[in-house]
Design an enzyme around this catalytic site. Structure first.
Site, PDB file in Angstrom:
ATOM      1  N   LYS A 141       0.878  -1.168   0.000  1.00  0.00           N
ATOM      2  CA  LYS A 141       0.000   0.000   0.000  1.00  0.00           C
ATOM      3  C   LYS A 141       0.915   1.217   0.000  1.00  0.00           C
ATOM      4  O   LYS A 141       1.625   1.475   0.965  1.00  0.00           O
ATOM      5  CB  LYS A 141      -0.912   0.020   1.222  1.00  0.00           C
ATOM      6  CG  LYS A 141      -1.872   1.197   1.198  1.00  0.00           C
ATOM      7  CD  LYS A 141      -2.568   1.421   2.511  1.00  0.00           C
ATOM      8  CE  LYS A 141      -3.401   2.702   2.410  1.00  0.00           C
ATOM      9  NZ  LYS A 141      -3.812   3.214   3.719  1.00  0.00           N
ATOM     10  N   GLY A 184      -8.553   9.558   9.272  1.00  0.00           N
ATOM     11  CA  GLY A 184      -8.809   9.661  10.696  1.00  0.00           C
ATOM     12  C   GLY A 184      -9.857  10.687  11.077  1.00  0.00           C
ATOM     13  O   GLY A 184     -10.160  10.849  12.261  1.00  0.00           O
ATOM     14  N   ALA A 191      -9.925   5.790   3.969  1.00  0.00           N
ATOM     15  CA  ALA A 191      -9.797   6.987   4.810  1.00  0.00           C
ATOM     16  C   ALA A 191     -11.088   7.789   4.885  1.00  0.00           C
ATOM     17  O   ALA A 191     -11.736   8.037   3.873  1.00  0.00           O
ATOM     18  CB  ALA A 191      -8.656   7.892   4.346  1.00  0.00           C
ATOM     19  N   GLY A 192     -11.413   8.197   6.104  1.00  0.00           N
ATOM     20  CA  GLY A 192     -12.529   9.102   6.344  1.00  0.00           C
ATOM     21  C   GLY A 192     -13.833   8.443   6.736  1.00  0.00           C
ATOM     22  O   GLY A 192     -14.702   9.095   7.317  1.00  0.00           O
ATOM     23  N   ASN A 195      -9.814   1.638   9.290  1.00  0.00           N
ATOM     24  CA  ASN A 195      -9.052   1.387  10.501  1.00  0.00           C
ATOM     25  C   ASN A 195      -9.510   2.269  11.667  1.00  0.00           C
ATOM     26  O   ASN A 195      -9.975   1.782  12.674  1.00  0.00           O
ATOM     27  CB  ASN A 195      -7.560   1.606  10.249  1.00  0.00           C
ATOM     28  CG  ASN A 195      -6.730   1.319  11.488  1.00  0.00           C
ATOM     29  OD1 ASN A 195      -6.593   0.176  11.900  1.00  0.00           O
ATOM     30  ND2 ASN A 195      -6.188   2.357  12.106  1.00  0.00           N
TER      31      ASN A 195
END
Length: 343
Positions: A183, A244, A270-271, A292
């Protein structure tokens, strides 16, 4: 876990030899799912046992049959195919990470509950035993989970290339000899953590030449996504909103263009903060998600991991089913014929 797996394997083999009934299969599948949620079986062991009984579609049909009382193959036939990235097949369309958890145990429980098959790991943090990452390499069973080394913390293309090479060696040391996945993250922006498009393209071009299967993390830039596809990347991973932040999908229009124009898998990364946002990304036609922070920062991380896995499945099925058209006016859902009218 091996003893539990062997017990299930013997039970299934004996049952199949003796023409196990549909109800018997349903009960056994329920027991397997329960064992996975209790961490008595790993995700991969659960999948293997399900495959012995005809594959996941079969047990989904059995579960729905037990609820609704009719064979599901006449109502919701199987629509999907597995996710394929760089020639490797995955059943789950949710990828997770290992950072920000309150403990290693919580991370392990969450990975298991999500039923994901790909987990991304920050190479630099594992290599240096950064706080919260001590023993991380040994915390998961890498014979069951596919490692996705990432280049988090790299600010330039050169840094990312070097860390990617370390990541490939790390995967080999942990038993994944054929793992060439990376990644790719090139992020010089310390405040907003937005990826550098020029550095990402430069690093991706070089890593593809070196035989890597590159999964680049990018802004939702359709032109960059197409260029990364052209240089040989195996996916593109546009951000839904700043990493995040939990803001959800703030750039749906650009992500939709990427989904519609590239031919490689699109992984929204993300987000995403809630399962509804995860489902929305999948309903748009994304091939997979990487989540995550929303899991690790939840009050109950394993429960949120399970919810995200279910949302990914629900969103994917909704996309394949095809939503109703949006109209500017109301249309009665009841039939217009056979109504009682007054003169």
């Amino acid at each position: 876990m091996e003893d539990v797996f062997n017990e299930f394997e013997e039970l299934i083999q004996t049952g199949l030899k003796n023409n196990m009934s549909r109800d018997g299969k349903l009960i056994t599948i329920g027991q397997i799912i329960y064992a996975v949620t209790r961490d008595e079986l790993t995700n991969e062991e659960g999948w293997k046992l399900e495959e012995m009984m005809g594959g996941r579609t079969q047990w989904e049909e059995a579960l729905e049959y037990s609820i609704f009382g009719y064979p599901v193959d006449t109502a919701t036939p199987s629509l999907d195919k597995p996710l394929v990235i760089a020639g490797k097949t995955f059943h789950s369309r949710l990828m997770t990470g290992t950072g920000k958890y309150r403990s290693i145990a919580e991370m392990q429980q969450s990975v298991n509950a999500s039923r994901c098959e790909i987990v991304t790991v920050a190479v630099r943090r594992v290599q240096t035993n950064a706080p919260g990452h001590e023993g991380l390499a040994e915390a998961l069973d890498w014979t069951k989970i596919w490692m996705l080394p990432n280049t988090a913390g790299c600010q330039t293309a050169d840094e990312a290339i070097r860390v990617a090479r370390l990541g490939r060696e790390m995967a080999k040391l942990l038993g994944q000899e054929d793992n060439n996945f990376v990644k790719l993250e090139v992020i010089p922006d310390a405040k907003y953590l937005l990826p550098d498009p020029i550095g990402t393209l430069e690093a991706a071009t070089q890593l593809v030449k070196e035989g890597f299967a590159v999964l680049p993390y990018i802004n939702a830039d359709p032109l960059l996504a197409k260029r990364l596809e052209e240089v040989g990347c195996v996916t593109v991973m546009p951000l839904g909103s700043p990493i995040g932040s939990g803001q959800g999908i703030n750039n749906a229009a650009n992500i939709q263009i990427i989904i519609d124009t590239v031919k490689i898998p699109v992984v929204v990364d993300a987000g995403i903060g809630t399962p509804s946002e995860a489902a929305r990304a999948m309903e748009m036609g994304a091939d997979a998600l990487l989540i995550n922070s929303a899991i690790a920062n939840a009050q109950n991380s394993p429960a949120m991991a399970k919810a995200m896995g279910m949302a990914a499945e629900a969103g994917r099925l909704a996309y394949l089913a095809g939503r109703m058209p949006v109209k500017d006016y109301a249309i009665a859902s009841s039939p217009e014929t056979g109504t009682v009218t007054s003169k």
